[in-house]
Scaffold this motif. Structure first.
Motif, PDB file in Angstrom:
ATOM      1  N   UNK A 106       0.832  -1.205   0.000  1.00 56.68           N
ATOM      2  CA  UNK A 106       0.000   0.000   0.000  1.00 56.68           C
ATOM      3  C   UNK A 106       0.866   1.254   0.000  1.00 56.68           C
ATOM      4  N   UNK A 107       1.987   1.205   0.718  1.00 60.70           N
ATOM      5  CA  UNK A 107       2.906   2.347   0.739  1.00 60.70           C
ATOM      6  C   UNK A 107       3.471   2.590  -0.656  1.00 60.70           C
ATOM      7  N   UNK A 108       3.855   1.508  -1.339  1.00 64.15           N
ATOM      8  CA  UNK A 108       4.387   1.634  -2.705  1.00 64.15           C
ATOM      9  C   UNK A 108       3.350   2.268  -3.623  1.00 64.15           C
ATOM     10  N   UNK A 109       2.120   1.796  -3.569  1.00 61.89           N
ATOM     11  CA  UNK A 109       1.054   2.355  -4.419  1.00 61.89           C
ATOM     12  C   UNK A 109       0.848   3.841  -4.125  1.00 61.89           C
ATOM     13  N   UNK A 110       0.964   4.202  -2.844  1.00 65.49           N
ATOM     14  CA  UNK A 110       0.797   5.606  -2.470  1.00 65.49           C
ATOM     15  C   UNK A 110       1.883   6.463  -3.107  1.00 65.49           C
ATOM     16  N   UNK A 111       3.145   5.999  -3.075  1.00 73.73           N
ATOM     17  CA  UNK A 111       4.233   6.802  -3.640  1.00 73.73           C
ATOM     18  C   UNK A 111       4.182   6.818  -5.171  1.00 73.73           C
TER      19      UNK A 111
END
Length: 426
Positions: A103-108
């Motif tokens: 989810x963090x990757x998708x956010x960035x």
């Protein structure tokens, strides 16, 4: 008034020990909380909710922070590009802290998709995304993103090359890893930056993997000089010199580490003691072993007691050797240890005690070459003035082919002495 800050992540390479296998992992990134106020870009109503989300983040109420961010996202179409980027940036920090890397990757990724993204936010987003791909072990993606990040930087930093090096190391691209690290160190030198431990540790590991042990030792020398308080570097450097068959250098390095109070393990103490003895400087070995046993760093067992006794013999500390050998022979019940005890008594001209130890040796476990022990027993008895007993022992030893000649000579000599004494008595 607080301002909305971009997420900055510091990636660290794990330090290595000289062992058969070397592994590296990224330390967990430490997110810097997003900025919350830049009033000329973020509108008041959006800022208010972002400020609430950040307060929840700071209070470690991550679900609360996500709920507030979701309420902002509900009006996503009305947000300007900077507000969208800031929203996703805070999502990324929160998901990372919760441990949800995907989810963090998708956010960035969403941060980087916004138009007219400020340079600071774009650079930080690419750096963080590359590090997150590294954490989930998608090294090809990590390398691609880091290269893109480096391409938009005016002057790539040493850290960017180190991140690239770490990903290449995980892919076993050691030549590329070496090039990346040399570039990082070159930039650091031009900028007057002291090389970080993790950079040098990774370079040492690369040379070790490539079996370039001389280069690996050179890097360890730098680590020891820059970070002398880390005892593991001294140990690794000593081990590397041992691998290069430079035992005197190995001893000098371990001696320096010991003097600095950096040796902590039993193995290090015993290695250094053995090296002292190889180079015939037994007194430091005696002190080291005594200190290690007193401090319970060295276990008291047959191996360590025998080494201690050998050091005492080399140091000609025969009196101190006796209690050590008594304890050793009692502990093991081995014939050879009673023989060692007898030999120590020989050095002190304590013939009755030597004879007792040799009798014990003949009755102990794993007797080896009993006829030779009998010859030594006869010698002890002779010197103790027990001539009749000595002759009996030599006569027994004379029956064994391996000691027959010397034992028969002793029988003749002792018989002559007995006859001489009888004659004098008359």
């Amino acid at each position: 008034m607080r301002i909305l800050r971009s997420l900055a992540v510091v990636l660290c390479v794990a330090l290595v020990s000289l062992s058969a296998t070397q592994t590296f992992a990224a330390d967990k990134p430490k997110p810097v909380k997003p900025q919350t106020r830049q009033t000329q870009v973020i509108r008041a109503e959006v800022y208010k909710k972002m400020d609430a989300a950040q307060k929840a983040f700071e209070a470690k109420d991550y679900n609360g922070a996500l709920s507030t961010l979701d309420s902002i996202k509900a009006g996503y179409e009305k947000l300007n590009d900077y507000e969208k980027a800031s929203l996703w940036n805070m999502y990324g920090a929160t998901y990372y802290t919760k441990g949800d890397m995907r989810a963090a990757i998708n956010a960035y990724i969403n941060v980087l998709q916004q138009k007219d993204l400020p340079e600071g936010l774009k650079n930080a987003g690419l750096q963080t995304l590359g590090q997150l791909y590294f954490i989930i072990e998608e090294y090809d993606k990590a390398i691609a993103v880091v290269k893109k990040w480096m391409s938009v930087m005016t002057s790539p930093s040493p850290d960017s090359y180190v991140l690239l090096a770490q990903a290449n190391y995980q892919k076993k691209n050691y030549a590329e890893t070496e090039r990346n690290l040399i570039e990082a160190l070159t930039i650091a030198k031009t900028q007057g930056i002291t090389p970080k431990e993790n950079w040098l540790a990774l370079l040492r590991a690369v040379y070790y993997e490539k079996k370039q042990y001389v280069k690996s030792a050179k890097v360890l020398e730098i680590l020891v000089s820059l970070y002398p308080e880390n005892g593991s570097y001294w140990q690794q450097l000593a081990g590397m010199n041992g691998l290069l068959e430079k035992q005197q250098e190995q001893m000098n390095i371990l001696h320096g580490a010991y003097r600095a109070g950096l040796l902590k393990s039993e193995g290090d103490y015993l290695n250094l003691a053995r090296l002292y003895m190889v180079y015939e400087i037994p007194y430091p070995a005696v002190r080291l072993l005594a200190k290690g046993m007193t401090a319970k760093i060295i276990k008291v067992n047959a191996e360590t007691l025998q080494l201690y006794a050998q050091a005492l013999v080399m140091a000609k500390e025969y009196d101190r050797q006796i209690p050590v050998l008594k304890k050793l022979s009692e502990m093991t019940g081995e014939s050879k240890h009673f023989v060692y005890l007898a030999q120590a008594y020989f050095q002190l001209d304590k013939w009755p005690e030597a004879a007792d130890a040799l009798r014990s040796a003949l009755k102990a476990k794993n007797v080896n070459k009993p006829a030779e022990i009998q010859v030594q027993l006869g010698n002890a008895l002779y010197n103790a003035g027990k001539l009749e007993q000595a002759r009996e022992v030599f006569e027994a030893a004379a029956k064994n082919p391996s000691t027959a000649e010397s034992a028969k000579n002793w029988v003749k000599f002792v018989t002559t002495e007995i006859d001489r004494k009888k004659a004098l008595a008359k």
